[in-house]
Design an enzyme around this catalytic site. Structure first.
Site, mmCIF file in Angstrom:
data_model
loop_
_atom_site.group_PDB
_atom_site.id
_atom_site.type_symbol
_atom_site.label_atom_id
_atom_site.label_comp_id
_atom_site.label_asym_id
_atom_site.label_seq_id
_atom_site.Cartn_x
_atom_site.Cartn_y
_atom_site.Cartn_z
ATOM 1 N N ASN A 1 -1.046 -16.103 -3.437
ATOM 2 C CA ASN A 1 -0.163 -15.626 -2.237
ATOM 3 C C ASN A 1 0.920 -16.945 -1.990
ATOM 4 O O ASN A 1 2.142 -16.481 -1.586
ATOM 5 C CB ASN A 1 -0.893 -15.055 -1.107
ATOM 6 C CG ASN A 1 -1.601 -13.746 -1.400
ATOM 7 O OD1 ASN A 1 -1.212 -13.084 -2.390
ATOM 8 N ND2 ASN A 1 -2.508 -13.518 -0.544
ATOM 9 N N TYR B 1 3.714 -16.897 -4.283
ATOM 10 C CA TYR B 1 4.561 -15.851 -4.387
ATOM 11 C C TYR B 1 5.598 -15.976 -3.268
ATOM 12 O O TYR B 1 6.783 -15.548 -3.390
ATOM 13 C CB TYR B 1 3.495 -14.484 -4.269
ATOM 14 C CG TYR B 1 4.670 -13.422 -4.364
ATOM 15 C CD1 TYR B 1 4.801 -12.816 -5.899
ATOM 16 C CD2 TYR B 1 5.242 -12.434 -3.445
ATOM 17 C CE1 TYR B 1 5.427 -11.662 -5.994
ATOM 18 C CE2 TYR B 1 5.945 -11.393 -3.546
ATOM 19 C CZ TYR B 1 6.068 -10.931 -4.851
ATOM 20 O OH TYR B 1 6.800 -9.929 -4.969
ATOM 21 N N SER C 1 8.358 -0.202 1.936
ATOM 22 C CA SER C 1 7.615 -1.251 2.301
ATOM 23 C C SER C 1 8.034 -1.751 3.559
ATOM 24 O O SER C 1 9.033 -1.152 4.384
ATOM 25 C CB SER C 1 7.850 -2.658 1.392
ATOM 26 O OG SER C 1 7.262 -2.322 0.171
ATOM 27 N N LEU C 2 7.422 -2.517 4.496
ATOM 28 C CA LEU C 2 7.810 -3.230 5.737
ATOM 29 C C LEU C 2 8.589 -4.510 5.497
ATOM 30 O O LEU C 2 8.195 -5.309 4.774
ATOM 31 C CB LEU C 2 6.255 -3.421 6.528
ATOM 32 C CG LEU C 2 5.826 -2.110 7.004
ATOM 33 C CD1 LEU C 2 4.607 -2.493 7.837
ATOM 34 C CD2 LEU C 2 6.659 -1.068 7.582
ATOM 35 N N LYS D 1 -2.918 -5.767 9.044
ATOM 36 C CA LYS D 1 -2.184 -5.059 7.872
ATOM 37 C C LYS D 1 -3.199 -5.392 6.813
ATOM 38 O O LYS D 1 -3.527 -6.370 6.407
ATOM 39 C CB LYS D 1 -0.959 -6.129 7.380
ATOM 40 C CG LYS D 1 -0.056 -5.568 6.302
ATOM 41 C CD LYS D 1 0.981 -6.553 6.021
ATOM 42 C CE LYS D 1 1.631 -6.058 4.812
ATOM 43 N NZ LYS D 1 1.045 -6.276 3.495
ATOM 44 N N ARG E 1 -0.227 5.395 -2.826
ATOM 45 C CA ARG E 1 1.235 5.008 -2.711
ATOM 46 C C ARG E 1 1.870 5.123 -3.880
ATOM 47 O O ARG E 1 3.193 5.344 -4.041
ATOM 48 C CB ARG E 1 1.331 3.720 -1.788
ATOM 49 C CG ARG E 1 2.701 3.329 -1.343
ATOM 50 C CD ARG E 1 2.711 1.807 -0.957
ATOM 51 N NE ARG E 1 4.058 1.489 -0.655
ATOM 52 C CZ ARG E 1 4.874 1.002 -1.491
ATOM 53 N NH1 ARG E 1 4.579 0.735 -2.617
ATOM 54 N NH2 ARG E 1 5.955 0.639 -0.944
ATOM 55 N N GLU F 1 -5.430 2.913 4.751
ATOM 56 C CA GLU F 1 -5.770 1.811 3.728
ATOM 57 C C GLU F 1 -7.255 1.874 3.182
ATOM 58 O O GLU F 1 -8.070 2.135 3.848
ATOM 59 C CB GLU F 1 -5.526 0.495 4.312
ATOM 60 C CG GLU F 1 -5.384 -0.453 3.215
ATOM 61 C CD GLU F 1 -3.994 -0.634 2.513
ATOM 62 O OE1 GLU F 1 -3.552 -1.675 2.002
ATOM 63 O OE2 GLU F 1 -3.057 0.050 3.177
#
Length: 654
Positions: free
Chosen positions: A31, A34, A79-80, A103, A124, A158
């Site tokens: 992460n 990314y 997406s947010l 989240k 989704r 979720e």
């Protein structure tokens, strides 16, 4: 490098990472990596005023790849927009009230209920087209299949798998190379199964986070009210609070501390305006709704010095490099070690003893090396396994170089046999899971069965291990001492002799009157003549004890144990009777305890009701279960526990 070329390169790298993450449930970069590349790309796009069609800053998800039916969402699932700055959230909030929540890091699902029943569940997917997983949603652990509201209800939430279940499931996968990297990947694979029996075994949980539609209900124009209403309908709702700009930071501080102990994976927070009408009036961009924001904690990065690499063998022979560094404080805890995963990553980081490295916690939980500032590359790859001394070999597995122990008898490869030894039907040592055993074996604490009874020699070291502390160590030692008192059949079963289950072990021990030396000296012919054993099991038993080393180890093991003399069988009151056990129990600890009593009294327990069954034991005598129906069809009496105890003439524990 030319900025436009760099932008193209970043788009390609992030596209590959996104495809692996969303479509293939695997990760090819952390992460941390990314986010750094994403931020770099976004800055270049703003500077150059150019956005490529395939850029992850404008794309939402990826095409789904599955045999599951696909369905288009009524409205795109966007997406947010994201930030790592609290100031940006305050600016977004202004004078409005908002709802702040976790989240969650799992798989987003859209649920539809009609006439009070679950009608449809869709993933989704790529935001526009998802996969229909209704059959799998029906076996989510906490999802209501029927609710009070009778109109059409559409909500989003979720699907997640807890860290506890993630570790449990990973520990059951023998091949370490095929284990899941994180709970999200496991959840994605579990939710998209074609067989929902597999989904059911994975303990998937569902947490609602958005109500999309429920006509005829006055929600008082409040997102917070909607969440409370969903909870009243029986849904587990994501933990959330109403905030203003004045108490936003205080609530965020609460979340940052809570994440350490949170059992449900999370990768940040979500802030959405409480005023529904106001939020809708703002509309959306091509990618983001304007009524909400996602917050990701800025990774706390600390510099430290690499002290050594610890080589940690596993059951598959894979030897993982673990970086040991000078302790640093990260996200409120002291950290001194991080997995490097394989030789390829170690070489990519150019690790060397004494190097200055930067470390962080992925999602504020898992320690990782962000980068190596000095890159000396001074690491010697061991030629011998640290557990058994066997020769090591470098192998190329899934585009990565890894180190393996080539000794087939390496103790690290015996994790399965040690786990069987500690399992419930064997020595029943609570706290010695496969994952824990792997750690103990890798540190050279367990080489043979008897070593499990002397782990107190390593008390200080065990308490410093990840996942342990004083309390868990004390509990483990107490459980080990408690396990010393057992029965001979349990010990024989615990050895893991091919084909010898607990029932066969009882038959063999009973045949030789629990005389160990007679049992060890029995010939293959003698054993094969015992009813219920036969030639295959007889050969497996004699082959196992043909090695003097195993006989010695067995005698050493018995010297550690207390095996009370068995009580007289009481005339074998249940001799020749066949029982089936189903349903929950109250007088006994579990159904296995009933089975033990039946077998001790000469009876037999089978799994299904047939014409040969004498009794079905089920406390719910009037149940409409398939076994009860079958018993009634065949005229097989159904006994409660009380009825059975009266028939047996004994009490539990006798």
């Amino acid at each position: 490098m030319d900025k436009k070329k760099r932008m193209q390169e970043l788009t390609r790298l992030l596209g590959e990472a996104g495809k692996a993450y969303y479509q293939e449930s695997r990760e090819i970069m952390s992460n941390y990596e990314y986010d750094a590349l994403y931020d770099e790309l976004k800055a270049l796009e703003e500077e150059l005023g150019v956005v490529l069609a395939s850029s992850p800053t404008v794309q939402v998800g990826y095409e789904v790849l599955s045999e599951l039916p696909k369905e288009r969402h009524e409205a795109p699932m966007l997406s947010l927009d994201k930030t790592k700055e609290v100031g940006k959230l305050k600016e977004f909030l202004g004078e409005q009230k908002a709802v702040i929540s976790w989240k969650l890091d799992g798989l987003t699902i859209v649920l539809t209920y009609r006439e009070g029943r679950l009608y449809k569940a869709v993933t989704r997917g790529n935001g526009e087209v998802g996969e229909v997983i209704t059959n799998n949603a029906r076996v989510f652990q906490n999802l209501p299949l029927q609710i009070a509201y009778q109109g059409e209800l559409i909500l989003r939430g979720e699907a997640v798998i807890t860290y506890h279940d993630f570790e449990r499931i990973n520990a059951s996968i023998e091949n370490e190379d095929t284990r899941y990297k994180n709970p999200r990947n496991l959840c994605s694979g579990s939710v998209r199964q074609l067989n929902n029996e597999i989904t059911a075994k994975r303990n998937v949980m569902f947490y609602a986070f958005t109500l999309v539609r429920a006509d005829g209900v006055d929600f008082q124009n409040s997102r917070n009210f909607q969440m409370d209403w969903l909870a009243m309908q029986g849904f587990d709702v994501v933990e959330h609070y109403q905030v203003t700009k004045d108490d936003l930071e205080e609530r965020m501080d609460y979340f940052s501390k809570a994440i350490e102990k949170n059992e449900v994976p999370s990768d940040g927070l979500v802030l959405v305006y409480d005023d529904i009408a106001y939020g809708r009036s703002l509309g959306r961009t091509a990618k983001f709704p304007r009524d909400s924001f996602a917050f990701k904690w800025a990774d706390e990065v600390q510099k430290t010095r690499l002290l050594t690499i610890e080589w940690s063998p596993s059951r598959t022979g894979l030897i993982n490099p673990v970086a040991i560094f000078e302790p640093v404080e990260l996200e409120g805890t002291t950290v001194s070690r991080a997995s490097v995963h394989n030789l390829s990553i170690m070489e990519e980081l150019a690790l060397g003893i004494g190097d200055t490295i930067e470390v962080y916690k992925a999602n504020m939980i898992i320690p990782q090396i962000a980068r190596n500032l000095t890159r000396s590359g001074r690491i010697e790859i061991p030629k011998n396994c640290p557990v058994c001394g066997g020769t090591t070999k470098i192998r190329q597995v899934n585009d990565a170089k890894s180190l393996y122990c080539t000794n087939p008898d390496c103790q690290a490869k015996r994790v399965k046999s040690f786990a069987l030894f500690a399992s419930r039907d064997a020595l029943n040592i609570d706290g010695l899971s496969e994952a824990t055993l792997e750690k103990l074996i890798a540190r050279g604490m367990i080489h043979k069965y008897t070593d499990m009874f002397h782990l107190d020699r390593y008390g200080e070291e065990i308490q410093e291990m990840e996942g342990f502390g004083e309390k868990s160590y004390v509990n483990l030692i107490e459980n080990i001492e408690k396990a010393r008192e057992t029965t001979l059949p349990r010990v024989v079963y615990a050895l893991g002799i091919a084909g010898i289950g607990i029932a066969n072990a009882k038959i063999i021990c009973r045949e030789f009157g629990n005389d160990v030396e007679k049992m060890l000296g029995a010939s293959e012919e003698e054993l094969s003549q015992i009813q219920g054993i036969g030639p295959v099991m007889a050969k497996a038993f004699t082959d196992y004890f043909a090695q003097e080393e195993r006989k010695s180890e067995f005698r050493e093991l018995l010297a550690e144990l207390v095996i009370p003399e068995e009580k007289a069988p009481g005339g074998q009151k249940l001799a020749g009777m066949v029982f089936v056990i189903t349903g929950s129990v109250h007088r006994f600890a579990n159904r296995g305890e009933i089975k033990e009593m039946i077998e001790r009294l000469g009876g037999k327990v089978t799994g299904s009701v047939t014409g040969k069954t004498n009794y079905l034991i089920n406390n719910d005598v009037d149940s409409s279960s398939s076994k009860n129906k079958k018993a009634k069809e065949l005229g097989v009496p159904i006994l409660s526990e009380e009825d059975f105890l009266e028939l047996a003439g004994e009490e539990p524990g006798q």
